[in-house]
Design a protein around this motif. Sequence first.
Motif, PDB file in Angstrom:
ATOM      1  N   ALA A   1      41.631  46.676  28.688  1.00 30.62           N
ATOM      2  CA  ALA A   1      41.130  47.402  29.859  1.00 30.62           C
ATOM      3  C   ALA A   1      39.960  46.686  30.518  1.00 30.62           C
ATOM      4  CB  ALA A   1      40.719  48.816  29.448  1.00 30.62           C
ATOM      5  N   ARG A   2      39.060  46.122  29.703  1.00 29.17           N
ATOM      6  CA  ARG A   2      37.902  45.437  30.275  1.00 29.17           C
ATOM      7  C   ARG A   2      38.322  44.232  31.088  1.00 29.17           C
ATOM      8  NH1 ARG A   2      33.079  46.483  32.323  1.00 29.17           N
ATOM      9  NH2 ARG A   2      31.684  44.690  32.223  1.00 29.17           N
ATOM     10  N   GLU A   3      39.335  43.496  30.619  1.00 32.75           N
ATOM     11  CA  GLU A   3      39.827  42.339  31.358  1.00 32.75           C
ATOM     12  C   GLU A   3      40.470  42.783  32.679  1.00 32.75           C
ATOM     13  OE1 GLU A   3      40.136  38.617  30.422  1.00 32.75           O
ATOM     14  OE2 GLU A   3      38.244  39.502  29.773  1.00 32.75           O
ATOM     15  N   VAL A   4      41.244  43.871  32.634  1.00 34.05           N
ATOM     16  CA  VAL A   4      41.872  44.395  33.859  1.00 34.05           C
ATOM     17  C   VAL A   4      40.792  44.811  34.855  1.00 34.05           C
ATOM     18  CG1 VAL A   4      43.331  46.221  34.816  1.00 34.05           C
ATOM     19  CG2 VAL A   4      43.960  45.112  32.658  1.00 34.05           C
ATOM     20  N   TYR A   5      39.794  45.531  34.354  1.00 31.28           N
ATOM     21  CA  TYR A   5      38.686  45.993  35.200  1.00 31.28           C
ATOM     22  C   TYR A   5      38.012  44.812  35.891  1.00 31.28           C
ATOM     23  CZ  TYR A   5      34.031  48.026  36.193  1.00 31.28           C
ATOM     24  OH  TYR A   5      32.866  48.439  36.783  1.00 31.28           O
ATOM     25  N   GLN A   6      37.678  43.782  35.135  1.00 29.74           N
ATOM     26  CA  GLN A   6      36.984  42.625  35.701  1.00 29.74           C
ATOM     27  C   GLN A   6      37.869  41.851  36.673  1.00 29.74           C
ATOM     28  OE1 GLN A   6      33.742  41.620  32.173  1.00 29.74           O
ATOM     29  NE2 GLN A   6      35.634  40.465  32.223  1.00 29.74           N
ATOM     30  N   ALA A   7      39.150  41.716  36.338  1.00 28.45           N
ATOM     31  CA  ALA A   7      40.074  41.014  37.233  1.00 28.45           C
ATOM     32  C   ALA A   7      40.196  41.748  38.563  1.00 28.45           C
ATOM     33  CB  ALA A   7      41.445  40.869  36.575  1.00 28.45           C
ATOM     34  N   CYS A   8      40.323  43.072  38.488  1.00 32.94           N
ATOM     35  CA  CYS A   8      40.454  43.869  39.711  1.00 32.94           C
ATOM     36  C   CYS A   8      39.206  43.767  40.582  1.00 32.94           C
ATOM     37  CB  CYS A   8      40.726  45.328  39.362  1.00 32.94           C
ATOM     38  SG  CYS A   8      42.392  45.655  38.729  1.00 32.94           S
TER      39      CYS A   8
ATOM     40  N   ALA B   1      45.333  41.647  36.248  1.00 34.71           N
ATOM     41  CA  ALA B   1      45.113  42.963  36.854  1.00 34.71           C
ATOM     42  C   ALA B   1      46.362  43.830  36.823  1.00 34.71           C
ATOM     43  CB  ALA B   1      44.638  42.791  38.293  1.00 34.71           C
ATOM     44  N   LEU B   2      47.525  43.215  36.931  1.00 39.30           N
ATOM     45  CA  LEU B   2      48.786  43.971  36.973  1.00 39.30           C
ATOM     46  C   LEU B   2      49.483  44.031  35.621  1.00 39.30           C
ATOM     47  CD1 LEU B   2      50.122  42.550  40.365  1.00 39.30           C
ATOM     48  CD2 LEU B   2      48.910  44.713  39.980  1.00 39.30           C
ATOM     49  N   SER B   3      48.840  43.500  34.596  1.00 33.58           N
ATOM     50  CA  SER B   3      49.447  43.462  33.265  1.00 33.58           C
ATOM     51  C   SER B   3      49.374  44.832  32.590  1.00 33.58           C
ATOM     52  CB  SER B   3      48.723  42.436  32.395  1.00 33.58           C
ATOM     53  OG  SER B   3      49.118  42.545  31.048  1.00 33.58           O
ATOM     54  N   ASP B   4      50.396  45.144  31.841  1.00 33.82           N
ATOM     55  CA  ASP B   4      50.396  46.379  31.044  1.00 33.82           C
ATOM     56  C   ASP B   4      49.797  46.156  29.667  1.00 33.82           C
ATOM     57  OD1 ASP B   4      51.675  47.851  33.051  1.00 33.82           O
ATOM     58  OD2 ASP B   4      53.665  47.201  32.371  1.00 33.82           O
ATOM     59  N   ASP B   5      49.587  44.903  29.295  1.00 31.92           N
ATOM     60  CA  ASP B   5      49.145  44.587  27.930  1.00 31.92           C
ATOM     61  C   ASP B   5      47.698  44.091  27.854  1.00 31.92           C
ATOM     62  OD1 ASP B   5      51.774  45.108  27.034  1.00 31.92           O
ATOM     63  OD2 ASP B   5      52.369  43.081  27.619  1.00 31.92           O
TER      64      ASP B   5
ATOM     65  N   ALA C   1      43.279  33.676  42.534  1.00 28.36           N
ATOM     66  CA  ALA C   1      43.907  34.947  42.884  1.00 28.36           C
ATOM     67  C   ALA C   1      45.160  35.194  42.046  1.00 28.36           C
ATOM     68  CB  ALA C   1      44.242  34.984  44.371  1.00 28.36           C
ATOM     69  N   ASP C   2      45.971  34.160  41.857  1.00 31.83           N
ATOM     70  CA  ASP C   2      47.188  34.313  41.053  1.00 31.83           C
ATOM     71  C   ASP C   2      46.845  34.606  39.588  1.00 31.83           C
ATOM     72  OD1 ASP C   2      48.766  33.835  43.245  1.00 31.83           O
ATOM     73  OD2 ASP C   2      49.021  31.694  42.831  1.00 31.83           O
ATOM     74  N   THR C   3      45.885  33.860  39.072  1.00 31.17           N
ATOM     75  CA  THR C   3      45.474  34.070  37.676  1.00 31.17           C
ATOM     76  C   THR C   3      44.974  35.488  37.464  1.00 31.17           C
ATOM     77  OG1 THR C   3      44.878  31.731  37.446  1.00 31.17           O
ATOM     78  CG2 THR C   3      43.917  33.278  35.859  1.00 31.17           C
ATOM     79  N   LEU C   4      44.105  35.942  38.354  1.00 30.18           N
ATOM     80  CA  LEU C   4      43.518  37.275  38.223  1.00 30.18           C
ATOM     81  C   LEU C   4      44.559  38.374  38.447  1.00 30.18           C
ATOM     82  CD1 LEU C   4      40.192  36.556  40.119  1.00 30.18           C
ATOM     83  CD2 LEU C   4      40.396  37.092  37.686  1.00 30.18           C
ATOM     84  N   SER C   5      45.488  38.156  39.371  1.00 23.22           N
ATOM     85  CA  SER C   5      46.517  39.171  39.647  1.00 23.22           C
ATOM     86  C   SER C   5      47.398  39.424  38.429  1.00 23.22           C
ATOM     87  CB  SER C   5      47.380  38.742  40.833  1.00 23.22           C
ATOM     88  OG  SER C   5      46.616  38.706  42.006  1.00 23.22           O
TER      89      SER C   5
END
Length: 589
Positions: free
Chosen positions: A259-266, A252-256, A245-249
């Motif tokens: 997009a695909r990584e953010v999408y998958q993490a979320c 997911a909350l990163s600005d850098d 959860a910490d790794t994915l958060s």
Amino acid sequence: MVQAQKDISTELKKAMSTGQFDKAASIGAKLARIHPKRTEIHIMTAVAEMQGSHFVRGGQRLRRLFRSLEPADRYFGPVAQNLLHFSERAGDFKSFMEIVEPKHLNTPKDPAYREILADLIFRQEIMKFGSGRSISANLDRAIALLEGIEPGYPRLPEVQRLLLRLYMHCEMHQRALDLLEKLLAEAPDDKGLRAFEASVLAFSGMVDRAISSCIRLIDDFGDVGTQPYLHIAFLRPEAMPVGAADTLSKVALSDDAPAREVYQACFALARMAEAGNNMEAAFDWYRRGHAANRKASPIDMPAELAEMARIGELVEADANRPEDEGDEPAATMTETGPNPIFIVGLPRSGTTLSEHILGAHPDVFAAGEIADFSKIVVDVTGRGKISEQIQRLNRKTIGEIRKRYLGALRAYDPNVKFVVNKTPANFLRIGLIRRVFPDAPILHTHRHPLATCLSLYTTPFAAPMRYADDLGDLADYYRAYQKLMSVLFETDQNGKLFDLPYEDLVAEPEKVARAYLAHCGLSWRPECLEFYREEKAARTASMTQVRRPINRDAIGKWRRFAPYIGPLADLAPDEKSVGKKSKGKTVAA
């Protein structure tokens, strides 16, 4: 004392390093005229031209270079790679293929030409037709080219990775796994190969092996990305490793982060929250994931809705044409080889379950989500909107599409009566299908509107449904889809369109399955309801459901998100309690 030779390309390199590409191109062009045999000057000049204002000129320069070089030349590789990059940016692989093809024919065993040609074929196929599986002589040729490269070729690792991608694209999962086993035996710590193995196992439906592979990958590498976490979250969320959860958060909350990584993490976080029965947190994560995808891949929703409306108009016009203006062949069913059955509807509407029941019949081959029909239509009528393709149909194009598609079906299995094409988006092509195959059975699956839309919203598709990134857009798309399907049923003059509600199928599976098998011209076989005993893997997001007997587990499952659905609530006005506590907000594009 020998004086060091002056580097004639100093100014060219300086201009490129500072991003002054037009200046660099000008300097390079002058140097190339003075030193025409200095290949490295031509390469740098071509790169500068492509990065600056002379993109086409850079491609022309690279093509001239490639024609003059042989694989043994030290600059052959850089020229080939830059020309491949140019072709991708230009969206034109054919011009490069026309140069490589004669070189390959002159030296058919040369591995360099085999690799380049296979790569070009694959890229062209993806560019023209997307990632959908299909029977393709071109892809078969690409695979044969790569499989024919002998050991000892210096670029064999790159060749084998390309071959892995081709195997997966063509859903040759066992070939992919066999090759992966061999490669991993030689390089057990190769992170890329390990990640590929995890994905192959997940997409093949080998759940236990996939989860073990993902966990080992996460344990062994600190920078493995979000894909293995996503696999675990949707296959077996309780198996998620400690600290996930910490790794994915952080991603997911990163600005850098991409997009695909953010999408998958979320989506992984959302599925974990669902498993913990925290639906509000889950929906917030889904919303964040969709917002990231929408930002990276915007969609012109007015154009999408207008296209559906236009298709409906053309369908009505076709239904009202005088009989003497018809251009279809008189008959569609063939005596030799398989005939088509189409299953259509929105994704997550029961298409996979319906197909697996059909596919368990001995006279049927269930091909899954295949792109043959849409690819052949593009090949014959040209690229463009589906509405434009409908307008290009005439006796000649209809006959050609029909001939090619029946040929594709024979390639799947020549010994069955029917091959099922279960591509949900073909609901947009029913007008095309009717013109080419007026006697083909078409099954339209559908579920409760909120069940369908929320499943679309909460499923991490390999290619995300862009219309589902915004709840308001999703509601509009669903209404447009309903309107189009109403037109299609109203104009069903041959009675080939079968209405197949998912809720009815799971409530009375034998009664409903008997009815739609009869609609397809098939006798009832009890084994059709025992499809889950088959070894064949499902190739969609529904892969885990179809490995169990028919059940009602998914009925009403959407209600757990009822307080958060916002604009979707209007799709089910009979559900009086829906949305009363709605916190759903339409994500801004």
